[in-house]
Design a protein around this motif. Structure first.
Motif, PDB file in Angstrom:
ATOM      1  N   LEU A   1       0.818  -1.213   0.000  1.00  0.00           N
ATOM      2  CA  LEU A   1       0.000   0.000   0.000  1.00  0.00           C
ATOM      3  C   LEU A   1       0.852   1.262   0.000  1.00  0.00           C
ATOM      4  O   LEU A   1       0.446   2.294  -0.545  1.00  0.00           O
ATOM      5  CB  LEU A   1      -0.923   0.006   1.219  1.00  0.00           C
ATOM      6  CG  LEU A   1      -2.150  -0.909   1.136  1.00  0.00           C
ATOM      7  CD1 LEU A   1      -2.796  -1.047   2.502  1.00  0.00           C
ATOM      8  CD2 LEU A   1      -3.160  -0.365   0.132  1.00  0.00           C
ATOM      9  N   SER A   2       2.036   1.174   0.569  1.00  0.00           N
ATOM     10  CA  SER A   2       2.893   2.362   0.627  1.00  0.00           C
ATOM     11  C   SER A   2       3.356   2.800  -0.750  1.00  0.00           C
ATOM     12  O   SER A   2       3.791   3.939  -0.934  1.00  0.00           O
ATOM     13  CB  SER A   2       4.108   2.090   1.523  1.00  0.00           C
ATOM     14  OG  SER A   2       4.988   1.146   0.939  1.00  0.00           O
ATOM     15  N   ASP A   3       3.237   1.916  -1.749  1.00  0.00           N
ATOM     16  CA  ASP A   3       3.666   2.248  -3.110  1.00  0.00           C
ATOM     17  C   ASP A   3       2.504   2.454  -4.072  1.00  0.00           C
ATOM     18  O   ASP A   3       2.723   2.612  -5.281  1.00  0.00           O
ATOM     19  CB  ASP A   3       4.572   1.137  -3.669  1.00  0.00           C
ATOM     20  CG  ASP A   3       5.981   1.211  -3.104  1.00  0.00           C
ATOM     21  OD1 ASP A   3       6.374   2.313  -2.660  1.00  0.00           O
ATOM     22  OD2 ASP A   3       6.675   0.182  -3.089  1.00  0.00           O
ATOM     23  N   CYS A   4       1.280   2.422  -3.578  1.00  0.00           N
ATOM     24  CA  CYS A   4       0.128   2.590  -4.461  1.00  0.00           C
ATOM     25  C   CYS A   4       0.138   3.968  -5.127  1.00  0.00           C
ATOM     26  O   CYS A   4       0.535   4.971  -4.515  1.00  0.00           O
ATOM     27  CB  CYS A   4      -1.175   2.411  -3.690  1.00  0.00           C
ATOM     28  SG  CYS A   4      -1.578   0.689  -3.348  1.00  0.00           S
ATOM     29  N   ALA A   5      -0.342   3.996  -6.359  1.00  0.00           N
ATOM     30  CA  ALA A   5      -0.330   5.247  -7.117  1.00  0.00           C
ATOM     31  C   ALA A   5      -1.418   6.201  -6.665  1.00  0.00           C
ATOM     32  O   ALA A   5      -1.250   7.420  -6.717  1.00  0.00           O
ATOM     33  CB  ALA A   5      -0.485   4.941  -8.610  1.00  0.00           C
ATOM     34  N   ASP A   6      -2.569   5.665  -6.245  1.00  0.00           N
ATOM     35  CA  ASP A   6      -3.683   6.527  -5.851  1.00  0.00           C
ATOM     36  C   ASP A   6      -4.621   5.765  -4.933  1.00  0.00           C
ATOM     37  O   ASP A   6      -4.444   4.570  -4.675  1.00  0.00           O
ATOM     38  CB  ASP A   6      -4.441   7.041  -7.086  1.00  0.00           C
ATOM     39  CG  ASP A   6      -4.850   5.918  -8.028  1.00  0.00           C
ATOM     40  OD1 ASP A   6      -5.315   4.858  -7.530  1.00  0.00           O
ATOM     41  OD2 ASP A   6      -4.714   6.077  -9.249  1.00  0.00           O
ATOM     42  N   VAL A   7      -5.638   6.470  -4.445  1.00  0.00           N
ATOM     43  CA  VAL A   7      -6.544   5.871  -3.471  1.00  0.00           C
ATOM     44  C   VAL A   7      -7.367   4.745  -4.091  1.00  0.00           C
ATOM     45  O   VAL A   7      -7.724   3.780  -3.397  1.00  0.00           O
ATOM     46  CB  VAL A   7      -7.461   6.954  -2.857  1.00  0.00           C
ATOM     47  CG1 VAL A   7      -8.421   7.510  -3.894  1.00  0.00           C
ATOM     48  CG2 VAL A   7      -8.212   6.411  -1.648  1.00  0.00           C
ATOM     49  N   ALA A   8      -7.665   4.829  -5.390  1.00  0.00           N
ATOM     50  CA  ALA A   8      -8.442   3.762  -6.035  1.00  0.00           C
ATOM     51  C   ALA A   8      -7.675   2.443  -6.009  1.00  0.00           C
ATOM     52  O   ALA A   8      -8.239   1.380  -5.710  1.00  0.00           O
ATOM     53  CB  ALA A   8      -8.779   4.160  -7.473  1.00  0.00           C
ATOM     54  N   GLU A   9      -6.390   2.511  -6.309  1.00  0.00           N
ATOM     55  CA  GLU A   9      -5.570   1.301  -6.276  1.00  0.00           C
ATOM     56  C   GLU A   9      -5.448   0.781  -4.842  1.00  0.00           C
ATOM     57  O   GLU A   9      -5.498  -0.431  -4.609  1.00  0.00           O
ATOM     58  CB  GLU A   9      -4.187   1.589  -6.841  1.00  0.00           C
ATOM     59  CG  GLU A   9      -3.309   0.343  -6.944  1.00  0.00           C
ATOM     60  CD  GLU A   9      -1.952   0.633  -7.543  1.00  0.00           C
ATOM     61  OE1 GLU A   9      -1.391  -0.265  -8.204  1.00  0.00           O
ATOM     62  OE2 GLU A   9      -1.435   1.761  -7.350  1.00  0.00           O
ATOM     63  N   ALA A  10      -5.321   1.688  -3.897  1.00  0.00           N
ATOM     64  CA  ALA A  10      -5.220   1.286  -2.495  1.00  0.00           C
ATOM     65  C   ALA A  10      -6.490   0.566  -2.054  1.00  0.00           C
ATOM     66  O   ALA A  10      -6.433  -0.470  -1.380  1.00  0.00           O
ATOM     67  CB  ALA A  10      -4.960   2.507  -1.617  1.00  0.00           C
ATOM     68  N   ARG A  11      -7.643   1.110  -2.418  1.00  0.00           N
ATOM     69  CA  ARG A  11      -8.907   0.470  -2.041  1.00  0.00           C
ATOM     70  C   ARG A  11      -9.027  -0.918  -2.661  1.00  0.00           C
ATOM     71  O   ARG A  11      -9.534  -1.852  -2.022  1.00  0.00           O
ATOM     72  CB  ARG A  11     -10.072   1.340  -2.493  1.00  0.00           C
ATOM     73  CG  ARG A  11     -10.274   2.592  -1.648  1.00  0.00           C
ATOM     74  CD  ARG A  11     -11.304   3.499  -2.256  1.00  0.00           C
ATOM     75  NE  ARG A  11     -11.543   4.684  -1.432  1.00  0.00           N
ATOM     76  CZ  ARG A  11     -12.137   5.781  -1.862  1.00  0.00           C
ATOM     77  NH1 ARG A  11     -12.576   5.855  -3.118  1.00  0.00           N
ATOM     78  NH2 ARG A  11     -12.307   6.811  -1.051  1.00  0.00           N
ATOM     79  N   GLU A  12      -8.571  -1.064  -3.893  1.00  0.00           N
ATOM     80  CA  GLU A  12      -8.635  -2.364  -4.557  1.00  0.00           C
ATOM     81  C   GLU A  12      -7.809  -3.399  -3.795  1.00  0.00           C
ATOM     82  O   GLU A  12      -8.245  -4.541  -3.586  1.00  0.00           O
ATOM     83  CB  GLU A  12      -8.119  -2.236  -5.993  1.00  0.00           C
ATOM     84  CG  GLU A  12      -8.203  -3.529  -6.782  1.00  0.00           C
ATOM     85  CD  GLU A  12      -7.686  -3.374  -8.203  1.00  0.00           C
ATOM     86  OE1 GLU A  12      -7.783  -4.351  -8.981  1.00  0.00           O
ATOM     87  OE2 GLU A  12      -7.174  -2.278  -8.545  1.00  0.00           O
ATOM     88  N   ILE A  13      -6.638  -2.991  -3.353  1.00  0.00           N
ATOM     89  CA  ILE A  13      -5.782  -3.901  -2.592  1.00  0.00           C
ATOM     90  C   ILE A  13      -6.427  -4.262  -1.259  1.00  0.00           C
ATOM     91  O   ILE A  13      -6.446  -5.427  -0.846  1.00  0.00           O
ATOM     92  CB  ILE A  13      -4.394  -3.268  -2.370  1.00  0.00           C
ATOM     93  CG1 ILE A  13      -3.623  -3.251  -3.679  1.00  0.00           C
ATOM     94  CG2 ILE A  13      -3.607  -4.036  -1.303  1.00  0.00           C
ATOM     95  CD1 ILE A  13      -2.273  -2.576  -3.599  1.00  0.00           C
TER      96      ILE A  13
END
Length: 231
Positions: free
Chosen positions: A203-215
């Motif tokens: 999560l610390s390397d996610c590009a944006d909040v959408a990608e973070a939520r998906e993870i």
């Protein structure tokens, strides 16, 4: 679950400007504070400035190449005050880590307590709720995650982190009602805790909040599946 570590959205709202009346009231309240309270507030402000500056410098330069001189300069706090509060850059690094862990534990504990208050009793549901809270906190405080991933911390930090991880496993075992005296149960909780920790690092390397939520959603699905006890 969480370090309920598993136990910080992206920004805070700006404070509205005070009216003249509000400003006057605030001034009265401030002058009415006991001297000790005012001093404590000043100390908190100093520590916050030092921690924020330390996080900036550590993430930019790494722990080894960071200097207390630069941290003090960025914070606007004298170097002597830095040593007074934290003893040096090792103390700053550990304070940042401990602050993150304590925030995560409070976050997760609050979510689990809320779920219980709503009548949730299933240990797996509580575990997943705590894990979700922890992962969301890891995204909000992702700069700490990036810092720790550099593997350039002070001496003794790895031992401290391992100690904390063992405590996290014990908390998760208790939440899942797993008997840690049985090797199979202990291994299952270790695996689940490792999944959460690994996802937090991603999560610390996610590009944006959408990608973070998906993870977060994917990991919670995985945890729910893996948490089911064997037949």
């Amino acid at each position: 679950m969480s370090q309920t570590h598993p136990e910080r959205t992206a920004g805070s709202a700006a404070r509205p400007e005070q009216t003249e009346g509000e400003a006057g009231e605030t001034a009265v309240q401030r002058t009415a504070q006991p001297l000790g309270a005012a001093s404590a507030g000043a100390g908190d402000s100093t520590r916050r400035a030092l921690l924020d500056a330390a996080l900036d410098v550590f993430t930019e330069r790494g722990y080894t190449n960071a200097s207390v001189t630069e941290i003090a300069a960025r914070s606007g706090i004298p170097v002597g005050s830095l040593f007074h509060h934290y003893g040096g850059k090792r103390g700053l690094y550990l304070a940042l880590w401990e602050e993150f862990q304590e925030d995560q534990e409070r976050r997760t504990a609050a979510v689990v307590a809320e779920a219980r208050g709503q009548g949730v009793t299933d240990p797996i549901a509580l575990f997943v709720a705590g894990a979700r809270a922890y992962l969301e906190g890891a995204w909000v405080r992702r700069r700490i995650g990036r810092l720790v991933r550099q593997e350039d911390g002070p001496s003794g930090f790895d031992a401290l982190r391992r100690q904390w991880d063992r405590s996290w496993v014990r908390r998760n075992a208790k939440l899942l009602r797993v008997d840690e005296t049985r090797r199979a149960g202990r291994v299952r909780v270790i695996v689940l805790t490792t999944v959460i920790g690994g996802a937090a690092r991603e999560l610390s390397d996610c590009a944006d909040v959408a990608e973070a939520r998906e993870i977060v959603e994917e990991v919670c699905r995985i945890l729910a599946h893996l948490s089911e006890p064997p037949d």
